[in-house]
Scaffold this motif. Structure first.
Motif, PDB file in Angstrom:
ATOM      1  N   GLU A   1       0.828  -1.213   0.000  1.00  0.00           N
ATOM      2  CA  GLU A   1       0.000   0.000   0.000  1.00  0.00           C
ATOM      3  C   GLU A   1       0.861   1.261   0.000  1.00  0.00           C
ATOM      4  O   GLU A   1       0.484   2.286  -0.586  1.00  0.00           O
ATOM      5  CB  GLU A   1      -0.940  -0.021   1.200  1.00  0.00           C
ATOM      6  CG  GLU A   1      -1.997  -1.126   1.102  1.00  0.00           C
ATOM      7  CD  GLU A   1      -2.738  -1.340   2.411  1.00  0.00           C
ATOM      8  OE1 GLU A   1      -2.420  -0.631   3.393  1.00  0.00           O
ATOM      9  OE2 GLU A   1      -3.623  -2.216   2.448  1.00  0.00           O
ATOM     10  N   SER A   2       2.026   1.191   0.637  1.00  0.00           N
ATOM     11  CA  SER A   2       2.905   2.374   0.680  1.00  0.00           C
ATOM     12  C   SER A   2       3.480   2.700  -0.694  1.00  0.00           C
ATOM     13  O   SER A   2       3.960   3.821  -0.925  1.00  0.00           O
ATOM     14  CB  SER A   2       4.055   2.149   1.676  1.00  0.00           C
ATOM     15  OG  SER A   2       4.990   1.217   1.169  1.00  0.00           O
ATOM     16  N   LEU A   3       3.425   1.728  -1.619  1.00  0.00           N
ATOM     17  CA  LEU A   3       3.950   1.945  -2.966  1.00  0.00           C
ATOM     18  C   LEU A   3       2.901   2.496  -3.931  1.00  0.00           C
ATOM     19  O   LEU A   3       3.225   2.841  -5.073  1.00  0.00           O
ATOM     20  CB  LEU A   3       4.517   0.632  -3.528  1.00  0.00           C
ATOM     21  CG  LEU A   3       5.680   0.004  -2.744  1.00  0.00           C
ATOM     22  CD1 LEU A   3       6.096  -1.309  -3.393  1.00  0.00           C
ATOM     23  CD2 LEU A   3       6.870   0.952  -2.669  1.00  0.00           C
ATOM     24  N   LEU A   4       1.645   2.564  -3.488  1.00  0.00           N
ATOM     25  CA  LEU A   4       0.591   3.124  -4.341  1.00  0.00           C
ATOM     26  C   LEU A   4       0.867   4.608  -4.600  1.00  0.00           C
ATOM     27  O   LEU A   4       1.494   5.283  -3.775  1.00  0.00           O
ATOM     28  CB  LEU A   4      -0.770   2.950  -3.669  1.00  0.00           C
ATOM     29  CG  LEU A   4      -1.258   1.502  -3.498  1.00  0.00           C
ATOM     30  CD1 LEU A   4      -2.537   1.469  -2.681  1.00  0.00           C
ATOM     31  CD2 LEU A   4      -1.460   0.831  -4.843  1.00  0.00           C
ATOM     32  N   PRO A   5       0.428   5.147  -5.736  1.00  0.00           N
ATOM     33  CA  PRO A   5       0.768   6.538  -6.113  1.00  0.00           C
ATOM     34  C   PRO A   5       0.508   7.559  -5.015  1.00  0.00           C
ATOM     35  O   PRO A   5       1.362   8.405  -4.728  1.00  0.00           O
ATOM     36  CB  PRO A   5      -0.121   6.794  -7.339  1.00  0.00           C
ATOM     37  CG  PRO A   5      -0.327   5.435  -7.933  1.00  0.00           C
ATOM     38  CD  PRO A   5      -0.390   4.481  -6.772  1.00  0.00           C
TER      39      PRO A   5
ATOM     40  N   ILE B   1       6.071  -4.925 -12.745  1.00  0.00           N
ATOM     41  CA  ILE B   1       5.620  -4.848 -11.351  1.00  0.00           C
ATOM     42  C   ILE B   1       5.044  -3.468 -11.059  1.00  0.00           C
ATOM     43  O   ILE B   1       4.030  -3.341 -10.346  1.00  0.00           O
ATOM     44  CB  ILE B   1       6.782  -5.168 -10.388  1.00  0.00           C
ATOM     45  CG1 ILE B   1       7.222  -6.635 -10.550  1.00  0.00           C
ATOM     46  CG2 ILE B   1       6.376  -4.911  -8.940  1.00  0.00           C
ATOM     47  CD1 ILE B   1       6.186  -7.660 -10.157  1.00  0.00           C
ATOM     48  N   GLN B   2       5.649  -2.422 -11.596  1.00  0.00           N
ATOM     49  CA  GLN B   2       5.132  -1.061 -11.392  1.00  0.00           C
ATOM     50  C   GLN B   2       3.690  -0.938 -11.870  1.00  0.00           C
ATOM     51  O   GLN B   2       2.838  -0.351 -11.188  1.00  0.00           O
ATOM     52  CB  GLN B   2       6.020  -0.045 -12.114  1.00  0.00           C
ATOM     53  CG  GLN B   2       7.368   0.184 -11.459  1.00  0.00           C
ATOM     54  CD  GLN B   2       8.219   1.183 -12.222  1.00  0.00           C
ATOM     55  OE1 GLN B   2       7.893   1.565 -13.350  1.00  0.00           O
ATOM     56  NE2 GLN B   2       9.318   1.615 -11.605  1.00  0.00           N
TER      57      GLN B   2
ATOM     58  N   ASP C   1       0.347  -0.033  -9.625  1.00  0.00           N
ATOM     59  CA  ASP C   1      -0.518   1.108  -9.930  1.00  0.00           C
ATOM     60  C   ASP C   1      -1.963   0.705 -10.197  1.00  0.00           C
ATOM     61  O   ASP C   1      -2.892   1.461  -9.879  1.00  0.00           O
ATOM     62  CB  ASP C   1       0.036   1.886 -11.132  1.00  0.00           C
ATOM     63  CG  ASP C   1       1.209   2.776 -10.741  1.00  0.00           C
ATOM     64  OD1 ASP C   1       1.414   2.980  -9.526  1.00  0.00           O
ATOM     65  OD2 ASP C   1       1.924   3.262 -11.641  1.00  0.00           O
ATOM     66  N   ASN C   2      -2.157  -0.498 -10.778  1.00  0.00           N
ATOM     67  CA  ASN C   2      -3.553  -0.912 -11.015  1.00  0.00           C
ATOM     68  C   ASN C   2      -4.123  -1.756  -9.875  1.00  0.00           C
ATOM     69  O   ASN C   2      -5.222  -2.292  -9.970  1.00  0.00           O
ATOM     70  CB  ASN C   2      -3.697  -1.632 -12.363  1.00  0.00           C
ATOM     71  CG  ASN C   2      -2.919  -2.951 -12.412  1.00  0.00           C
ATOM     72  OD1 ASN C   2      -2.695  -3.610 -11.404  1.00  0.00           O
ATOM     73  ND2 ASN C   2      -2.508  -3.325 -13.619  1.00  0.00           N
TER      74      ASN C   2
END
Length: 688
Positions: free
Chosen positions: A361-365, A385-386, A390-391
């Protein structure tokens, strides 16, 4: 009336000659072994009893031991033991020698650690570990030299108290037998006959002691029963040269298990002169080879769509589904985090389950733009993976995601040098770069990862503590989990009397019966949505079960709680529930190793060479791995074991890539008409 094979075995026994019985899969090897034991009992019982002699039968597993004991009706003239129990039975009376060899063993470890100190830098972990190890072993030796009690053998060692465990006991036994002629004479006088079941799986070092040292220096009759083509465990002796050890060679070529088609395949797979032939009632079936080259295949859908029709079956539950490794089954049945938690090691890279969903979740935009560390990590990941991040399609247990975090972050030598880390972390000085990276992740992204490290008082965990719980006595967590689910299963199957014998609930009145019934219903309801910690609390607080002493010490002692403890307690209990019903004997799922010795009417094996670095069907079929390492022999033997499990129908489904040479080999083995390429998941299967 005895068959030709049994007659040869009896003749060896009568003539006091050692022998080796090579018995192919499905030949009834255990039946011949049992007949040999019964023959000795009938001919020698009176004489052996007068001389206080017994027959020893060494088995590889406790399951095999119990089977043989049952088949000879528990006759007390035969001692059926695993190799560990047999060796301990021999050396236990020689306490002086055991203590001496144990001290010598610890001194050898000290010498090895001293050598490591000479070559390692003081700042390295290797140096520090060696220093600690030397101090511990010096203390252990001092305690042993003053020990008044007897040396004991147990599942877990405590050298200061004179308790040794499996591996050390094996090493000590080996030295005592080699170095002491009196003990050899005692063994000979006690056991004039020693049979070894599944000889090929005996540890090489032990087999060599028995054959090269004990056999050549005594008159003991040795009988080896097994099949070198079914050696699948690392470090075992495998093929034995009968001429080298003076063994009469006997072959058992009958196959009572398999269909004609499977037997024909097995004969093609063997690289020796043995050719099996159908015995008993003739059976017919199919041997199919599917080349899929798609690791994402929905195996259950494939089984239902194609194999049911091919095998003329109505349910996929009638087909035993084999996988290369237990991890593949854990992934399939959604308890991978629990499996990986028990597959423990000390390496810095994360395992599945050690990365929390909070990190994803910390990697979400919306989140990574507010945290420079998260944003930097995201930028280092692959485009594939990115996009998934993002989706919103990435989960924390995605193996490719975990692998990228390890390879691009944890194993990145330059990651800790980035200016995103501004704090003073002197406590991490002298750590290797991979461990330093992991520690930094824990600091800068709190509550996102399992903390690295283990408590000093906790023993290592391994997956066999879960997968083979019936023979495990060293993990109180696993034992208690099984006890909880067994209560649930007994209640659901209405086996109330057995349930009452397992629970500590005090049942004295009708009201108690009502309360117990309600508690069990509540336990079942919680089992699908509660954490393991909540399940533990529920059964103990409501007096359904008591914590065993060993488990209680972990629960009550904060110093013993570490990353393993907290990860396990926070895990959803339903993960264990899935594992429990997967590892039961009635499950349609197994690993190839786990089915050794078993048989099933219909078998499908899903093979993915990427699952395990020590197995390659492609390298075996193409012979690219031949002569390079253990991989070729291991694959060859394991593939033979897989195919020999099927009584009627067999399907090999390859999910990974095969070379042209391997495809040609598969066609030769299975026949052009039985080699099938799966062109596309959505398209029709076409015969090549």
């Amino acid at each position: 009336m005895a068959s030709g094979v049994e007659t040869q075995v009896y003749s060896c026994i009568d003539n006091e000659e050692s022998f080796i019985l090579e018995a192919g899969a499905g030949s009834g090897k255990t039946w011949t072994l049992v007949q040999a034991l019964k023959y000795v009992i009938n001919k020698k019982e009176n004489f052996y009893r007068k001389k206080h002699k017994k027959v020893a039968c060494i088995t590889y597993t406790n399951v095999a031991k119990e089977e043989i004991i049952n088949r000879i009706n528990g006759h007390d003239m035969v001692e059926v033991k695993t190799i560990h129990d047999f060796l301990w039975r021999i050396i236990e009376p020689f306490q002086k020698e055991i203590k001496s060899e144990l001290i010598a063993y610890l001194k050898a470890k000290i010498d090895k650690d001293k050598e490591n100190i000479k070559i390692a830098k003081e700042s390295t972990q290797k140096y520090k570990n060696a220093k600690v190890s030397i101090e511990k072993n010096i203390e252990r030796i001092a305690a042993l030299e003053n020990l008044k009690s007897r040396i004991q053998y147990n599942d877990h060692a405590n050298y200061k108290k004179g308790i040794i465990s499996h591996d050390v006991m094996i090493e000590i036994s080996k030295q005592i037998i080699i170095n002491n002629s009196i003990i050899k004479k005692i063994i000979q006088d006690t056991y004039p006959i020693i049979f070894i079941d599944e000889y090929q799986d005996t540890k090489a070092e032990i087999a060599n002691v028995l054959l090269e040292n004990l056999k050549t220096n005594t008159s003991i009759i040795f009988g080896l029963f097994g099949d070198h083509h079914q050696q699948i465990y690392s470090g075992s002796i495998g093929k034995v040269d009968p001429n080298k050890y003076g063994l009469n060679s006997i072959e058992k070529v009958e196959n009572y298990r398999c269909s004609t088609e499977v037997i024909n395949l097995l004969n093609k797979l063997r690289d020796d002169e043995m050719k099996q032939k159908t015995a008993g009632k003739v059976k017919n079936g199919k041997c199919l080879f599917y080349y899929i080259n798609n690791e994402e295949l929905d195996t259950e859908k494939f089984t239902n769509d194609y194999l049911l029709e091919q095998f003329s079956l109505s349910s996929s539950d009638e087909i035993k589904k084999l996988y290369l490794v237990t991890k593949a089954i854990a992934t399939k049945n959604d308890y991978l985090e629990l499996h990986e938690l028990y597959d423990e090691n000390e390496s810095a890279p994360f395992r599945v389950g050690q990365i929390k969903q909070h990190f994803v979740e910390s990697l979400l935009p919306v989140n990574r733009n507010q945290n420079i560390v998260a944003r930097t990590i995201f930028d280092l990941l692959s485009l594939e993976i990115q996009k998934k991040i993002d989706n919103g399609t990435i989960l924390n247990n995605d193996e490719k995601f975990v692998e990228e975090i390890n390879n691009k972050i944890v194993k990145n030598k330059d990651f800790s040098k980035l200016d995103i880390f501004s704090g003073d972390h002197t406590e991490f000085d002298n750590l290797k770069f991979d461990l330093l990276n992991r520690k930094l992740l824990e600091v800068y992204l709190p509550n996102s990862f399992s903390s690295y490290g283990r408590s000093e008082n906790r023993r290592e965990k391994n997956k066999d503590m879960l997968l083979k719980n019936s023979s495990n006595r060293d993990c109180p967590f696993a034992n208690f989990l099984f006890s909880i689910e067994e209560l649930i299963e007994l209640y659901q199957e209405k086996k109330i009397q057995i349930l009452l014998s397992k629970t500590c609930f005090n049942l004295q009145s009708v009201q108690d019966k009502v309360r117990l019934n309600n508690l069990m219903k509540g336990l079942i309801e919680k089992s699908t949505k509660a954490s393991i910690e909540n399940m533990f609390e529920f059964v103990v607080d409501n007096q359904l079960l008591d914590f065993p002493d060993k488990l209680n010490s972990y629960i009550r002692n904060d110093s013993m709680k570490d990353s393993f403890f907290y990860d396990l307690m926070n895990m959803d209990y339903v993960k264990f529930k899935r594992l429990y019903y997967t590892v039961k004997d009635t499950s349609p799922f197994s690993t190839n190793h786990g089915t050794k010795g078993a048989e099933f009417n219909h078998v499908v094996c899903f093979v993915n060479d990427e699952d395990w670095k020590w197995y390659s069907l492609d390298g075996y079929f193409s012979k690219d791995d031949k002569g390079k390492n253990e991989k070729y022999e291991r694959t060859k033997n394991l593939f033979y074991v897989i195919c020999s499990r099927a009584k009627f129908n067999l399907a090999i489904v390859v999910l990974s890539k095969l070379s042209e040479e391997s495809i040609l080999k598969a066609k030769l083995l299975f026949g052009e008409e039985n080699f099938i390429i799966y062109q596309d998941i959505e398209s029709q299967i076409q015969t090549v």
